[in-house]
Design a protein around this motif. Sequence first.
Motif, PDB file in Angstrom:
ATOM      1  N   VAL A   1       0.804  -1.224   0.000  1.00 13.53           N
ATOM      2  CA  VAL A   1       0.000   0.000   0.000  1.00 13.53           C
ATOM      3  C   VAL A   1       0.836   1.273   0.000  1.00 13.53           C
ATOM      4  O   VAL A   1       0.308   2.357  -0.198  1.00 13.53           O
ATOM      5  CB  VAL A   1      -0.973   0.048   1.213  1.00 13.53           C
ATOM      6  CG1 VAL A   1      -1.959  -1.102   1.142  1.00 13.53           C
ATOM      7  CG2 VAL A   1      -0.208   0.026   2.532  1.00 13.53           C
ATOM      8  N   ALA A   2       2.143   1.166   0.217  1.00 10.35           N
ATOM      9  CA  ALA A   2       2.972   2.365   0.339  1.00 10.35           C
ATOM     10  C   ALA A   2       4.399   2.082  -0.113  1.00 10.35           C
ATOM     11  O   ALA A   2       4.777   0.943  -0.361  1.00 10.35           O
ATOM     12  CB  ALA A   2       2.964   2.874   1.784  1.00 10.35           C
ATOM     13  N   HIS A   3       5.187   3.117  -0.154  1.00  7.29           N
ATOM     14  CA  HIS A   3       6.596   3.078  -0.541  1.00  7.29           C
ATOM     15  C   HIS A   3       7.435   2.332   0.485  1.00  7.29           C
ATOM     16  O   HIS A   3       8.609   2.072   0.288  1.00  7.29           O
ATOM     17  CB  HIS A   3       7.064   4.543  -0.645  1.00  7.29           C
ATOM     18  CG  HIS A   3       8.227   4.780  -1.554  1.00  7.29           C
ATOM     19  ND1 HIS A   3       9.445   5.180  -1.094  1.00  7.29           N
ATOM     20  CD2 HIS A   3       8.345   4.689  -2.898  1.00  7.29           C
ATOM     21  CE1 HIS A   3      10.279   5.348  -2.128  1.00  7.29           C
ATOM     22  NE2 HIS A   3       9.632   5.051  -3.227  1.00  7.29           N
ATOM     23  N   LYS A   4       6.825   2.041   1.626  1.00  6.00           N
ATOM     24  CA  LYS A   4       7.491   1.322   2.716  1.00  6.00           C
ATOM     25  C   LYS A   4       6.467   0.423   3.384  1.00  6.00           C
ATOM     26  O   LYS A   4       5.262   0.616   3.172  1.00  6.00           O
ATOM     27  CB  LYS A   4       8.073   2.319   3.724  1.00  6.00           C
ATOM     28  CG  LYS A   4       7.016   3.248   4.332  1.00  6.00           C
ATOM     29  CD  LYS A   4       7.629   4.346   5.174  1.00  6.00           C
ATOM     30  CE  LYS A   4       7.916   3.857   6.575  1.00  6.00           C
ATOM     31  NZ  LYS A   4       8.401   4.904   7.483  1.00  6.00           N
ATOM     32  N   PRO A   5       6.907  -0.556   4.164  1.00  9.93           N
ATOM     33  CA  PRO A   5       5.924  -1.308   4.954  1.00  9.93           C
ATOM     34  C   PRO A   5       5.221  -0.303   5.864  1.00  9.93           C
ATOM     35  O   PRO A   5       5.882   0.466   6.553  1.00  9.93           O
ATOM     36  CB  PRO A   5       6.778  -2.283   5.773  1.00  9.93           C
ATOM     37  CG  PRO A   5       8.133  -2.279   5.150  1.00  9.93           C
ATOM     38  CD  PRO A   5       8.297  -0.970   4.438  1.00  9.93           C
ATOM     39  N   TRP A   6       3.895  -0.292   5.833  1.00  5.81           N
ATOM     40  CA  TRP A   6       3.132   0.786   6.472  1.00  5.81           C
ATOM     41  C   TRP A   6       2.688   0.383   7.862  1.00  5.81           C
ATOM     42  O   TRP A   6       1.838  -0.493   8.022  1.00  5.81           O
ATOM     43  CB  TRP A   6       1.922   1.120   5.605  1.00  5.81           C
ATOM     44  CG  TRP A   6       1.130   2.306   6.071  1.00  5.81           C
ATOM     45  CD1 TRP A   6       0.014   2.270   6.872  1.00  5.81           C
ATOM     46  CD2 TRP A   6       1.366   3.675   5.760  1.00  5.81           C
ATOM     47  NE1 TRP A   6      -0.436   3.548   7.086  1.00  5.81           N
ATOM     48  CE2 TRP A   6       0.368   4.431   6.409  1.00  5.81           C
ATOM     49  CE3 TRP A   6       2.332   4.346   4.997  1.00  5.81           C
ATOM     50  CZ2 TRP A   6       0.303   5.816   6.307  1.00  5.81           C
ATOM     51  CZ3 TRP A   6       2.262   5.721   4.900  1.00  5.81           C
ATOM     52  CH2 TRP A   6       1.250   6.443   5.563  1.00  5.81           C
ATOM     53  N   ARG A   7       3.255   1.040   8.876  1.00  2.64           N
ATOM     54  CA  ARG A   7       2.818   0.762  10.252  1.00  2.64           C
ATOM     55  C   ARG A   7       1.473   1.446  10.467  1.00  2.64           C
ATOM     56  O   ARG A   7       1.355   2.674  10.331  1.00  2.64           O
ATOM     57  CB  ARG A   7       3.855   1.291  11.247  1.00  2.64           C
ATOM     58  CG  ARG A   7       3.544   0.986  12.701  1.00  2.64           C
ATOM     59  CD  ARG A   7       3.827  -0.463  13.044  1.00  2.64           C
ATOM     60  NE  ARG A   7       3.381  -0.776  14.378  1.00  2.64           N
ATOM     61  CZ  ARG A   7       4.181  -1.178  15.367  1.00  2.64           C
ATOM     62  NH1 ARG A   7       5.461  -1.332  15.165  1.00  2.64           N
ATOM     63  NH2 ARG A   7       3.677  -1.439  16.552  1.00  2.64           N
ATOM     64  N   ALA A   8       0.464   0.663  10.823  1.00  2.00           N
ATOM     65  CA  ALA A   8      -0.904   1.195  10.917  1.00  2.00           C
ATOM     66  C   ALA A   8      -1.167   1.713  12.326  1.00  2.00           C
ATOM     67  O   ALA A   8      -1.933   1.129  13.099  1.00  2.00           O
ATOM     68  CB  ALA A   8      -1.909   0.116  10.518  1.00  2.00           C
TER      69      ALA A   8
ATOM     70  N   GLU B   1     -11.022   1.469   9.113  1.00  2.00           N
ATOM     71  CA  GLU B   1     -11.486   2.731   8.521  1.00  2.00           C
ATOM     72  C   GLU B   1     -10.616   3.889   9.004  1.00  2.00           C
ATOM     73  O   GLU B   1     -10.292   4.797   8.239  1.00  2.00           O
ATOM     74  CB  GLU B   1     -12.955   3.021   8.891  1.00  2.00           C
ATOM     75  CG  GLU B   1     -13.971   1.960   8.448  1.00  2.00           C
ATOM     76  CD  GLU B   1     -14.201   1.919   6.938  1.00  2.00           C
ATOM     77  OE1 GLU B   1     -13.572   2.731   6.221  1.00  2.00           O
ATOM     78  OE2 GLU B   1     -14.981   1.057   6.485  1.00  2.00           O
ATOM     79  N   ALA B   2     -10.257   3.861  10.286  1.00  2.00           N
ATOM     80  CA  ALA B   2      -9.434   4.938  10.844  1.00  2.00           C
ATOM     81  C   ALA B   2      -8.111   5.020  10.093  1.00  2.00           C
ATOM     82  O   ALA B   2      -7.623   6.105   9.774  1.00  2.00           O
ATOM     83  CB  ALA B   2      -9.188   4.687  12.333  1.00  2.00           C
ATOM     84  N   GLU B   3      -7.530   3.873   9.800  1.00  2.00           N
ATOM     85  CA  GLU B   3      -6.245   3.872   9.107  1.00  2.00           C
ATOM     86  C   GLU B   3      -6.397   4.340   7.672  1.00  2.00           C
ATOM     87  O   GLU B   3      -5.578   5.109   7.152  1.00  2.00           O
ATOM     88  CB  GLU B   3      -5.649   2.452   9.120  1.00  2.00           C
ATOM     89  CG  GLU B   3      -4.204   2.410   8.686  1.00  2.00           C
ATOM     90  CD  GLU B   3      -3.305   3.215   9.629  1.00  2.00           C
ATOM     91  OE1 GLU B   3      -3.396   3.007  10.842  1.00  2.00           O
ATOM     92  OE2 GLU B   3      -2.528   4.055   9.130  1.00  2.00           O
ATOM     93  N   LEU B   4      -7.439   3.880   7.016  1.00  6.59           N
ATOM     94  CA  LEU B   4      -7.562   4.104   5.576  1.00  6.59           C
ATOM     95  C   LEU B   4      -8.250   5.430   5.238  1.00  6.59           C
ATOM     96  O   LEU B   4      -8.377   5.779   4.057  1.00  6.59           O
ATOM     97  CB  LEU B   4      -8.284   2.929   4.925  1.00  6.59           C
ATOM     98  CG  LEU B   4      -7.454   1.626   4.992  1.00  6.59           C
ATOM     99  CD1 LEU B   4      -8.323   0.402   4.793  1.00  6.59           C
ATOM    100  CD2 LEU B   4      -6.310   1.656   3.980  1.00  6.59           C
ATOM    101  N   ALA B   5      -8.665   6.174   6.264  1.00  7.04           N
ATOM    102  CA  ALA B   5      -9.319   7.468   6.019  1.00  7.04           C
ATOM    103  C   ALA B   5      -8.396   8.406   5.246  1.00  7.04           C
ATOM    104  O   ALA B   5      -8.847   9.266   4.499  1.00  7.04           O
ATOM    105  CB  ALA B   5      -9.726   8.103   7.352  1.00  7.04           C
TER     106      ALA B   5
ATOM    107  N   VAL C   1      -8.289   0.018  -1.413  1.00  3.72           N
ATOM    108  CA  VAL C   1      -8.778   0.551  -0.136  1.00  3.72           C
ATOM    109  C   VAL C   1      -9.720  -0.458   0.542  1.00  3.72           C
ATOM    110  O   VAL C   1      -9.455  -0.889   1.671  1.00  3.72           O
ATOM    111  CB  VAL C   1      -9.424   1.941  -0.305  1.00  3.72           C
ATOM    112  CG1 VAL C   1      -9.953   2.447   1.024  1.00  3.72           C
ATOM    113  CG2 VAL C   1      -8.408   2.930  -0.890  1.00  3.72           C
ATOM    114  N   PRO C   2     -10.810  -0.873  -0.124  1.00  2.00           N
ATOM    115  CA  PRO C   2     -11.636  -1.905   0.517  1.00  2.00           C
ATOM    116  C   PRO C   2     -10.898  -3.235   0.692  1.00  2.00           C
ATOM    117  O   PRO C   2     -11.143  -3.957   1.670  1.00  2.00           O
ATOM    118  CB  PRO C   2     -12.828  -2.065  -0.437  1.00  2.00           C
ATOM    119  CG  PRO C   2     -12.424  -1.442  -1.733  1.00  2.00           C
ATOM    120  CD  PRO C   2     -11.415  -0.387  -1.385  1.00  2.00           C
ATOM    121  N   MET C   3      -9.979  -3.510  -0.200  1.00  2.00           N
ATOM    122  CA  MET C   3      -9.227  -4.770  -0.081  1.00  2.00           C
ATOM    123  C   MET C   3      -8.378  -4.771   1.187  1.00  2.00           C
ATOM    124  O   MET C   3      -8.336  -5.765   1.925  1.00  2.00           O
ATOM    125  CB  MET C   3      -8.336  -4.955  -1.317  1.00  2.00           C
ATOM    126  CG  MET C   3      -7.599  -6.267  -1.366  1.00  2.00           C
ATOM    127  SD  MET C   3      -6.608  -6.387  -2.878  1.00  2.00           S
ATOM    128  CE  MET C   3      -7.759  -7.189  -3.974  1.00  2.00           C
TER     129      MET C   3
END
Lengths: 327, 177
Positions: free
Chosen positions: A263-270, A292-296, A308-310
């Motif tokens: 999902v990002a240029h780096k492993p994304w810490r949520a 949802e909070a993370e993906l907002a 996003v839904p995935m």
Amino acid sequence: MNPFDYERATDAAGAVAAVAGNPRAMFLAGGTNLVDHLKLGVSAPELLVDVSRLPLDEVRELPDGGIRVGAAVRNSDLAAHPLVRERFPVLAQALLAGASGQLRNVATTGGNLLQRTRCPYFQDVTTPCNKRLPGAGCSAIGGHHRDAAILGASQQCVATHPSDMAVAMVALDAVVRVQGEDGERTIPVAEFHRLPGEEPERDTVLRHGELITAVDLPGAAPRSAYRKVRERATYAFALVSVAAVVGLDGGAVREARIALGGVAHKPWRAVRAEEALRGAVAGDDAFREAAEAELATASPLTGNAFKVPMARNALVAVLRQLTGGTR
Amino acid sequence: MEITWTVDGELFVLAVEPRVTVLDALREYLGVVSVKKGCDHGQCGACTALVDGRRVLTCLSLAVQCDGAEITTAEGLGEHPIARAFVEHDGFQCGYCTPGQVCSAVGMLDEAAQGWPSHVTEDVAADVDGLGDDEIRERMGGNLCRCGAYVNIVAAIREVAEQRPAHAARRTGEGAR
Ligand SMILES: Cc1cc2nc3c(=O)[nH]c(=O)nc-3n(C[C@H](O)[C@H](O)[C@H](O)COP(=O)(O)OP(=O)(O)OC[C@H]3O[C@@H](n4cnc5c(N)ncnc54)[C@H](O)[C@@H]3O)c2cc1C
Ligand code: SF4
Ligand code: FES
Ligand code: FES
């Protein structure tokens, strides 16, 4: 392929000196990414310093129950290691979800962290790409970007980091140990890779000539799992992946450590999802809210909006798995 | 640079420049053509050989990196039960991917005999016991066959896997070779 010199390092200090002393020198480990780049013309070093036979191929137990993984440990050996399988199942699963048996038999811990993006334009030297040639432009933004980032991207670059192993390591609070000319330093894996910003050509915070010697995994995380969503059942890079470590207190989530891949240029810490989960009653409502909070803050392009839904569904599924079962 | 290799039981000393891959050195310098060049980028598995007992892709390794290695190709496996089972089950069509498939299957059975889990193993902490079709498919996933002989390849490998003694010595190594 351009001609280059080859040297086999016999100790870490010698390897560091050889690469640090030549701006066009590179370390070579398993070669499964670098040799491909030599063929494609993505990399054209003058000197390769082979570090695959350095005595950095051990997995050692640390006093806190964690482990130290040498930079030259092969991905297959790490996934099969009893301590990894028992204490860090998320890492074994992530490694086994990556590449193929033949590749894992050669790919190393250090090389896997430093593998470069699979963005098709980055690998095709006939197309403009800011990561390959700063200032050239980005072909992916207006082109094919199904695999591109939905979080943390810039106008310069929307590439994702392809490693599965690194995503698990971020959720495990792992720390990279590096050796440079001025001695050693440690960098949390979560801060090791960079977001593209104005300098997409720099993947990590590593300086030229710094050698990864090991990765430390603290503690143990028996309640952890990795889930990878991809276009084939096997042998494909992640569209989206989730690594999670969960601690429960009765029916409530005491702590959750979560990282997203693809999902990002780096492993994304949520971190937003982690915060939303702290103290929440384990269940689908809380899991969905956390996702949802993370993906907002996600800002997908037209071709990768499906991520996003995935990502939300994959995160909910992993949390459900980790809180429902007994493991 | 001068390197030494044992290829299918025979000792070779050869001079290679650093750019030469293991695959090209085998085919072009030594005339060992059972290793096939499919994609040349690590994606198809046609170039699979056993290097020091492990299955690897020879197109992504530099020859100079593998100085001192013992290399076994499908040719060197000769009458290996896997090769025979491929013939009996009609596990090949054009045969192009077959040498890589055979080497990969031999390496994979050895990995399973050591108790290594795979992506489809339910519980990675437990020992692997026996190889079902799902396990065989996943473990052979790095070998692509354009002719679509998958089903017979799986049947051939399953037969050999079933003939083996129940994986006696796991984790500690000592896999049946
Ligand atoms: C067809 C294919 C499919 C794949 N699928 C996946 C997948 O699904 N998931 C996944 O995660 N990966 C996948 N991979 C990538 C693979 O995992 C990486 O190529 C591998 O991990 C790289 O490790 P290596 O040791 O071969 O690195 P190398 O290719 O030798 O090196 C890679 C980079 O790391 C640098 N480097 C290596 N070691 C050190 C060190 N100790 N210190 C400093 N720098 C170092 C090198 O200079 C180079 O820049 C795939 C690869 C292929 C070819
Ligand atoms: S997304 Fe990044 S790697 Fe891909 S073309 Fe654009 S600049 Fe290059
Ligand atoms: S030729 Fe090596 S994997 Fe295709
Ligand atoms: S038999 Fe033709 S490629 Fe597999």
